[in-house]
Design a protein around this motif. Sequence first.
Motif, mmCIF file in Angstrom:
data_model
loop_
_atom_site.group_PDB
_atom_site.id
_atom_site.type_symbol
_atom_site.label_atom_id
_atom_site.label_comp_id
_atom_site.label_asym_id
_atom_site.label_seq_id
_atom_site.Cartn_x
_atom_site.Cartn_y
_atom_site.Cartn_z
ATOM 1 N N LYS A 87 0.837 -1.205 0.000
ATOM 2 C CA LYS A 87 0.000 0.000 0.000
ATOM 3 C C LYS A 87 0.874 1.258 0.000
ATOM 4 N N LEU A 187 -1.062 10.805 6.452
ATOM 5 C CA LEU A 187 -1.799 9.536 6.389
ATOM 6 C C LEU A 187 -1.062 8.485 7.209
ATOM 7 N N LEU A 189 -0.104 4.969 8.065
ATOM 8 C CA LEU A 189 -0.078 3.631 7.472
ATOM 9 C C LEU A 189 0.265 2.568 8.504
ATOM 10 N N ASP A 192 -4.670 -0.205 9.978
ATOM 11 C CA ASP A 192 -5.395 -0.690 8.810
ATOM 12 C C ASP A 192 -6.896 -0.612 9.080
ATOM 13 N N PRO A 193 -7.720 0.020 8.249
ATOM 14 C CA PRO A 193 -7.318 0.771 7.063
ATOM 15 C C PRO A 193 -6.528 2.036 7.411
ATOM 16 N N PRO A 194 -5.753 2.548 6.450
ATOM 17 C CA PRO A 194 -5.006 3.784 6.694
ATOM 18 C C PRO A 194 -5.931 4.910 7.152
ATOM 19 N N LEU A 207 -7.341 10.090 -2.198
ATOM 20 C CA LEU A 207 -6.843 8.911 -1.479
ATOM 21 C C LEU A 207 -7.836 7.757 -1.600
ATOM 22 N N LYS A 208 -9.129 8.088 -1.505
ATOM 23 C CA LYS A 208 -10.163 7.045 -1.614
ATOM 24 C C LYS A 208 -10.101 6.360 -2.973
ATOM 25 N N LEU A 211 -6.945 4.062 -2.711
ATOM 26 C CA LEU A 211 -6.910 3.046 -1.650
ATOM 27 C C LEU A 211 -8.223 2.273 -1.505
ATOM 28 N N VAL A 214 -10.150 3.883 3.295
ATOM 29 C CA VAL A 214 -9.330 4.833 4.061
ATOM 30 C C VAL A 214 -10.273 5.627 4.953
ATOM 31 N N LYS A 215 -9.798 5.940 6.170
ATOM 32 C CA LYS A 215 -10.687 6.609 7.136
ATOM 33 C C LYS A 215 -10.157 8.004 7.459
#
Length: 353
Positions: A87, A187, A189, A192-194, A207-208, A211, A214-215
């Motif tokens: 990722k 972000l 890493l 998980d999720p990032p 980012l969405k 990935l 992602v939150k």
Amino acid sequence: MKKTLLLKVNPENPDSTKIEAAAQIILKGGLVAFPTETVYGLGADALNADAVLSLFEAKKRPLDNPPIIHISNVSEVYTLTKEVTKKAELLMKEFWPGPLTLVFQRSDIIPKVTVAGLDTVAIRMPKHKVALALIEKSRRSIAAPSANLAGKPSPTTAKYVFEDLNGRIDAILDGGPTLIGVESTVLDLSVDPPMVLRPGGITFEALKKVLGDVKLHPFVEAETELPIEKIRSPGMKHRHYAPKAEVILVEGTISAVTSKIQGLADSYLIKNVKVGILATDETKTAYKADIVRSLGSRFNLATVAQNLFRLVREVDAENVDVILAEGVPSEEMGLAVMNRLRKASGYHIVKAE
Ligand code: AMP
Ligand code: MG
């Protein structure tokens, strides 16, 4: 007090003798401010603990808030971290150089002071010729928080770096105004999720797309101070982006916001309180106050981000007592703008309806 050297450089084609002079300062453990595509950074050799300690002192930055390490070559990530996941590789390929900072599990070569004692490290590759030339010439990874005094708005020109740090740092590379105007997206890493810890130059939407999952950390859109146990990024604990004046952020539909802001302005003006308004192109002519400035069009949130810190500093320099700021939609670059305005206001948020 130090003598702060001013080195003007062409942002597209920086003079190599000036970059060399700045690189020598870094190599000797000194402090150099330099432009990036986001805001100006204040750089020190990331692996030199004394240099990084003096970086915190120059900024009056609390020691528990680590800087981001700036690199010019992806290979540096492998020495600074424990593990680089697929990722991470995808994100680096997609967004570097650029305004995305990635948080990894750190390797042991990084001094504790550089990471504020954490077991993670924040790294990015800036997209700016001056920043990259400085990192390459010094052949060092450069720890660089924003080049302002702690708690002040981040500097988008060398002039603002000078105002905050003249006499406290060794040199300023002046490469003109910065393009993006707010800091990088941070972000995490290591989870998980990032998780986005700070919205910035790379949007959540972008980012969405890359990935999928992602939150956003709840702090990103928080409207009040978060309880300490929810904090994931040390920077979340500290007051930020605050001018001298009190800032009040007014959120809601555009017509409700304009009438609320004018109502507040009138109630202050009657008491002889000096009022500045941060408006937008669509609303600026509707206001009467001591100072009215437009952040740009509500339909171009990248421009609003680009102008934000400069206008906060400019309005503050007029010695207003109160700054009334218009909220903008929390989408695309608006998310970073709203995050900065909420913090700048110390969460003094008024909902207009
Ligand atoms: P600045 O360099 O002024 O843009 O601030 C750097 C930001 O990165 C701050 O908000 C820090 O809290 C954040 N940061 C730096 N290192 C880490 C880390 N290891 N984990 C989470 N956040 C970090
Ligand atoms: Mg900062």
